[in-house]
Motif scaffolding. Structure first.
Motif, mmCIF file in Angstrom:
data_model
loop_
_atom_site.group_PDB
_atom_site.id
_atom_site.type_symbol
_atom_site.label_atom_id
_atom_site.label_comp_id
_atom_site.label_asym_id
_atom_site.label_seq_id
_atom_site.Cartn_x
_atom_site.Cartn_y
_atom_site.Cartn_z
ATOM 1 N N ASP A 165 13.364 6.645 15.291
ATOM 2 C CA ASP A 165 13.631 5.840 14.111
ATOM 3 C C ASP A 165 14.627 6.563 13.214
ATOM 4 O OD1 ASP A 165 11.727 3.725 14.626
ATOM 5 O OD2 ASP A 165 10.141 5.143 14.106
ATOM 6 N N SER A 166 15.163 5.841 12.242
ATOM 7 C CA SER A 166 16.044 6.458 11.256
ATOM 8 C C SER A 166 15.203 7.145 10.184
ATOM 9 C CB SER A 166 16.930 5.403 10.600
ATOM 10 O OG SER A 166 16.157 4.538 9.783
ATOM 11 N N LEU A 167 15.843 8.013 9.425
ATOM 12 C CA LEU A 167 15.151 8.695 8.331
ATOM 13 C C LEU A 167 14.607 7.678 7.333
ATOM 14 C CD1 LEU A 167 14.349 11.363 7.005
ATOM 15 C CD2 LEU A 167 16.606 11.425 5.924
ATOM 16 N N GLU A 168 15.385 6.653 7.041
ATOM 17 C CA GLU A 168 14.927 5.641 6.085
ATOM 18 C C GLU A 168 13.737 4.867 6.638
ATOM 19 O OE1 GLU A 168 14.390 3.948 2.664
ATOM 20 O OE2 GLU A 168 15.864 5.548 3.020
ATOM 21 N N GLU A 169 13.734 4.570 7.936
ATOM 22 C CA GLU A 169 12.578 3.891 8.535
ATOM 23 C C GLU A 169 11.334 4.749 8.428
ATOM 24 O OE1 GLU A 169 14.421 1.021 12.011
ATOM 25 O OE2 GLU A 169 14.513 3.192 12.318
ATOM 26 N N HIS A 170 11.483 6.050 8.667
ATOM 27 C CA HIS A 170 10.331 6.952 8.510
ATOM 28 C C HIS A 170 9.829 6.941 7.076
ATOM 29 C CE1 HIS A 170 9.976 8.758 12.450
ATOM 30 N NE2 HIS A 170 11.267 9.015 12.484
ATOM 31 N N ARG A 171 10.757 7.051 6.133
ATOM 32 C CA ARG A 171 10.362 7.090 4.724
ATOM 33 C C ARG A 171 9.621 5.805 4.325
ATOM 34 N NH1 ARG A 171 12.560 10.233 0.863
ATOM 35 N NH2 ARG A 171 14.443 10.578 2.113
ATOM 36 N N GLU A 172 10.191 4.657 4.685
ATOM 37 C CA GLU A 172 9.578 3.375 4.320
ATOM 38 C C GLU A 172 8.198 3.223 4.955
ATOM 39 O OE1 GLU A 172 12.360 0.391 5.424
ATOM 40 O OE2 GLU A 172 13.773 0.844 3.793
ATOM 41 N N ARG A 173 8.066 3.631 6.208
ATOM 42 C CA ARG A 173 6.785 3.502 6.897
ATOM 43 C C ARG A 173 5.733 4.416 6.273
ATOM 44 N NH1 ARG A 173 8.081 5.066 11.876
ATOM 45 N NH2 ARG A 173 8.647 3.001 12.639
ATOM 46 N N LEU A 174 6.117 5.634 5.967
ATOM 47 C CA LEU A 174 5.174 6.580 5.355
ATOM 48 C C LEU A 174 4.703 6.085 3.996
ATOM 49 C CD1 LEU A 174 6.988 9.841 6.434
ATOM 50 C CD2 LEU A 174 4.606 9.292 7.000
ATOM 51 N N LEU A 175 5.616 5.564 3.201
ATOM 52 C CA LEU A 175 5.228 5.034 1.890
ATOM 53 C C LEU A 175 4.326 3.811 2.054
ATOM 54 C CD1 LEU A 175 8.625 5.398 -0.017
ATOM 55 C CD2 LEU A 175 6.599 6.855 -0.237
ATOM 56 N N ALA A 176 4.641 2.962 3.039
ATOM 57 C CA ALA A 176 3.807 1.779 3.295
ATOM 58 C C ALA A 176 2.421 2.178 3.792
ATOM 59 C CB ALA A 176 4.487 0.878 4.324
ATOM 60 N N ALA A 177 2.315 3.331 4.448
ATOM 61 C CA ALA A 177 1.028 3.814 4.954
ATOM 62 C C ALA A 177 0.194 4.491 3.867
ATOM 63 C CB ALA A 177 1.251 4.785 6.108
ATOM 64 N N GLY A 178 0.764 4.620 2.661
ATOM 65 C CA GLY A 178 -0.022 5.153 1.550
ATOM 66 C C GLY A 178 0.391 6.517 1.049
ATOM 67 N N PHE A 179 1.401 7.122 1.663
ATOM 68 C CA PHE A 179 1.866 8.418 1.162
ATOM 69 C C PHE A 179 2.676 8.205 -0.116
ATOM 70 C CE2 PHE A 179 0.869 9.248 5.544
ATOM 71 C CZ PHE A 179 0.333 10.530 5.519
ATOM 72 N N SER A 180 2.640 9.186 -1.032
ATOM 73 C CA SER A 180 3.284 9.030 -2.335
ATOM 74 C C SER A 180 4.693 9.596 -2.371
ATOM 75 C CB SER A 180 2.445 9.728 -3.418
ATOM 76 O OG SER A 180 2.408 11.140 -3.191
ATOM 77 N N LYS A 181 4.975 10.557 -1.508
ATOM 78 C CA LYS A 181 6.281 11.215 -1.533
ATOM 79 C C LYS A 181 6.624 11.715 -0.137
ATOM 80 C CE LYS A 181 7.292 13.501 -5.242
ATOM 81 N NZ LYS A 181 8.458 12.744 -5.741
ATOM 82 N N VAL A 182 7.917 11.602 0.221
ATOM 83 C CA VAL A 182 8.403 12.066 1.522
ATOM 84 C C VAL A 182 9.570 13.009 1.269
ATOM 85 C CG1 VAL A 182 9.356 11.389 3.757
ATOM 86 C CG2 VAL A 182 7.714 9.880 2.591
ATOM 87 N N ILE A 183 9.439 14.239 1.762
ATOM 88 C CA ILE A 183 10.413 15.285 1.461
ATOM 89 C C ILE A 183 10.979 15.847 2.762
ATOM 90 C CG2 ILE A 183 10.796 17.498 0.304
ATOM 91 C CD1 ILE A 183 8.116 16.806 -1.247
ATOM 92 N N PRO A 184 12.235 15.566 3.098
ATOM 93 C CA PRO A 184 12.853 16.218 4.265
ATOM 94 C C PRO A 184 13.037 17.707 3.965
ATOM 95 C CG PRO A 184 14.092 14.264 3.574
ATOM 96 C CD PRO A 184 13.150 14.593 2.470
ATOM 97 N N TRP A 185 12.593 18.559 4.885
ATOM 98 C CA TRP A 185 12.745 19.996 4.659
ATOM 99 C C TRP A 185 13.648 20.664 5.697
ATOM 100 C CZ3 TRP A 185 11.243 23.732 8.182
ATOM 101 C CH2 TRP A 185 10.396 23.330 9.212
ATOM 102 N N PHE A 186 13.974 19.940 6.774
ATOM 103 C CA PHE A 186 14.790 20.553 7.831
ATOM 104 C C PHE A 186 15.522 19.466 8.595
ATOM 105 C CE2 PHE A 186 15.673 22.017 12.110
ATOM 106 C CZ PHE A 186 16.145 23.312 11.920
ATOM 107 N N GLN A 187 16.803 19.735 8.911
ATOM 108 C CA GLN A 187 17.535 18.903 9.870
ATOM 109 C C GLN A 187 18.536 19.760 10.610
ATOM 110 O OE1 GLN A 187 19.308 15.207 8.498
ATOM 111 N NE2 GLN A 187 20.556 14.999 10.340
ATOM 112 N N CYS A 188 18.570 19.590 11.931
ATOM 113 C CA CYS A 188 19.589 20.223 12.770
ATOM 114 C C CYS A 188 20.084 19.146 13.732
ATOM 115 C CB CYS A 188 19.021 21.413 13.531
ATOM 116 S SG CYS A 188 20.257 22.346 14.457
ATOM 117 N N LEU A 189 21.356 18.757 13.578
ATOM 118 C CA LEU A 189 21.926 17.653 14.333
ATOM 119 C C LEU A 189 21.054 16.406 14.139
ATOM 120 C CD1 LEU A 189 23.153 19.492 17.560
ATOM 121 C CD2 LEU A 189 24.331 19.172 15.364
#
Length: 247
Positions: A214-238
């Motif tokens: 999935d895309s980063l935005e899809e992950h963020r939207e899904r996590l928020l819809a699942a009840g999480f309050s904040k989504v923080i990317p901490w690492f990306q390589c390629l």
């Protein structure tokens, strides 16, 4: 333990079967994952570091889709919180058997490690216990898309206040040029790690029907819809990333 080189796709196959975590993959998995996933050792070790900041006494630390237990080992190295326990879960019997061997070997090298339980189970059917940390390290992408939100919602419900979900995934990108560039760079990474064009092509054919990123935005939207309050990317390589999701 001696690392066996990954040569699974080194010879031409008449028909490339869908990728499965069977005994052949288990034998070469440490070499395969290190040569295929940019930043993998950094992600694994820092999951342990991050978990140490969120782990709470008298709680479980879950490693869901644990494969050979690399994240479980990192959790045990870094988390010093009293009366925590690691629960490592995978649905591959071959992975679970070898994971238990690796964690037993870790017991002989370190003292006063957190206790660990390794379960062969479907994480979508798991009966969760109260947890302060849950790690999904390159696991959600193998779960059918229609089941991902429900799984994340159940994880959210099991997390204690102040806990965290650490989610690592391969990403896809909405922008076609960005997608192509990062795909090309990932292929270059594999070439630099000794994979041939044949191996790269056959592995891609094997995995494209079973791993759906999935895309980063899809992950963020899904996590928020699942009840999480904040989504923080901490690492990306390629095209590989890891996120912290807070309840």
């Amino acid at each position: 333990m001696k690392q066996i080189p990954d040569r699974i796709y080194a010879t031409p196959q008449e028909q490339v079967a869908d990728f499965v975590f069977n005994e052949a993959v288990v034998r070469v998995f440490p070499d395969m994952i290190k040569r295929s996933v940019p930043g993998y050792p950094t992600i694994v070790e820092n999951i342990g570091v991050i978990a140490s900041q969120f782990a709470q006494p008298h709680s479980a630390l879950y490693d869901l889709g644990c494969s050979l237990g690399a994240v479980s080992q990192a959790l045990r190295r870094h988390v010093q919180t009293e009366d925590c326990r690691v629960v490592a879960v995978d649905n591959s019997s071959a992975m679970v058997e070898r994971c238990r061997e690796y964690l037993h070997a870790q017991d002989s090298m370190f003292q006063e490690l957190l206790p660990v339980e390794v379960l062969e189970a479907d994480i979508c059917q798991l009966d969760f216990q109260p947890a302060s940390v849950v790690a999904l390290n390159f696991t959600l992408q193998f779960i059918p898309r229609e089941q991902r939100r429900d799984l994340l919602a159940r994880i959210r419900q099991t997390l204690l206040p102040g806990g965290a979900l650490i989610l690592s995934e391969k990403l896809r990108f909405a922008d076609s040029e960005e997608q192509q560039l990062l795909t090309d760079l990932h292929i270059a990474f594999k070439r630099a790690n000794g994979y041939s064009e044949l191996e790269i092509a056959q592995k891609r054919s094997a995995i494209e029907n079973v791993m759906k990123p999935d895309s980063l935005e899809e992950h963020r939207e899904r996590l928020l819809a699942a009840g999480f309050s904040k989504v923080i990317p901490w690492f990306q390589c390629l095209n590989f990333a890891s996120l912290i999701a807070l309840p």
